[in-house]
Scaffold this active site. Sequence first.
Site, PDB file in Angstrom:
ATOM      1  N   THR A 113      43.297 -18.036 -19.442  1.00  0.00           N
ATOM      2  CA  THR A 113      43.632 -17.308 -18.221  1.00  0.00           C
ATOM      3  C   THR A 113      42.432 -16.558 -17.647  1.00  0.00           C
ATOM      4  OG1 THR A 113      45.923 -17.038 -18.931  1.00  0.00           O
ATOM      5  CG2 THR A 113      45.116 -15.507 -17.254  1.00  0.00           C
ATOM      6  N   ASP A 162      27.042  -0.774  10.041  1.00  0.00           N
ATOM      7  CA  ASP A 162      26.401  -1.546   8.972  1.00  0.00           C
ATOM      8  C   ASP A 162      26.067  -2.957   9.437  1.00  0.00           C
ATOM      9  OD1 ASP A 162      29.168  -2.004   9.145  1.00  0.00           O
ATOM     10  OD2 ASP A 162      29.341  -2.539   7.023  1.00  0.00           O
TER      11      ASP A 162
END
Length: 265
Positions: free
Chosen positions: A184, A109
């Site tokens: 969060t 790749d």
Amino acid sequence: MILALDVGNTNIVLGCMTNEEICFTARLSTNRRKTSHEYAVLIRDICGLQNMALGQVEGGIISSVVPELSEVLRDAVEMVVGTPPLIVGSSAKADLTVCMDNPNQLGSDLAVDAIAAIAEYSKPILIFDMGTATTVSVIDTNSHYQGGMIIPGVMLTLEAVASRTSQLPHVSLDKPKQLIGKNTVDCMKSGIVYGNAAMIDGIIDRMEGEFGQPLTVLATGGVAKTIIPFCKRKIIYDDTLLLKGLRILYQQQKRTILPESEVIL
């Protein structure tokens, strides 16, 4: 017209291309348990959705970082188009000098990314391929592949944080509302997006310091489109870079590979 498959650990990118253009692209989930018949049905159905006449497809080419799927997809493509596809070997380095300790360790790749980048962009070149892992490829002014980096991918990092901590949830990779998170979930999104963007900017700075000149910086891969807009440095987003490289390899090899051969280099 050809079919090209870029097989990654998370997704398979399917592209249909002529000599001049990429007609369409589609993404499939990489599933190691699917059979060649199941993949053949998926490929055929996607081509049908795009109104592409399979009789116009002369062949195919596959680049895969998932070895156990190479044969499965080879058979699937042959079922769909009627001829066995070319399979890019891990040593595919057409027009590419690899300056690494062991050139054979360069993944197919990354080699295909580099081949496409050399053909289309000004050198020296820095490529960020952002998939399951974020890989960095460095190509000098002489088109030599100098090496690079392998970094834990964005989604892999996000998943690890959620899985290995008691109080942090699994979150999607969305655009953060602001730099400073107020809860969060927003803190996690801000951290993963701005943190990776800052890392990329920092690597570019260090690489240009190493080269002593500006670099053409490219980004590709499924996650890049989320992160790159938050970078401060100029980065060219090319989501079809690897498909372009596969087209180049196919055109180079189709006259030299024997009909029964399936492996490039």
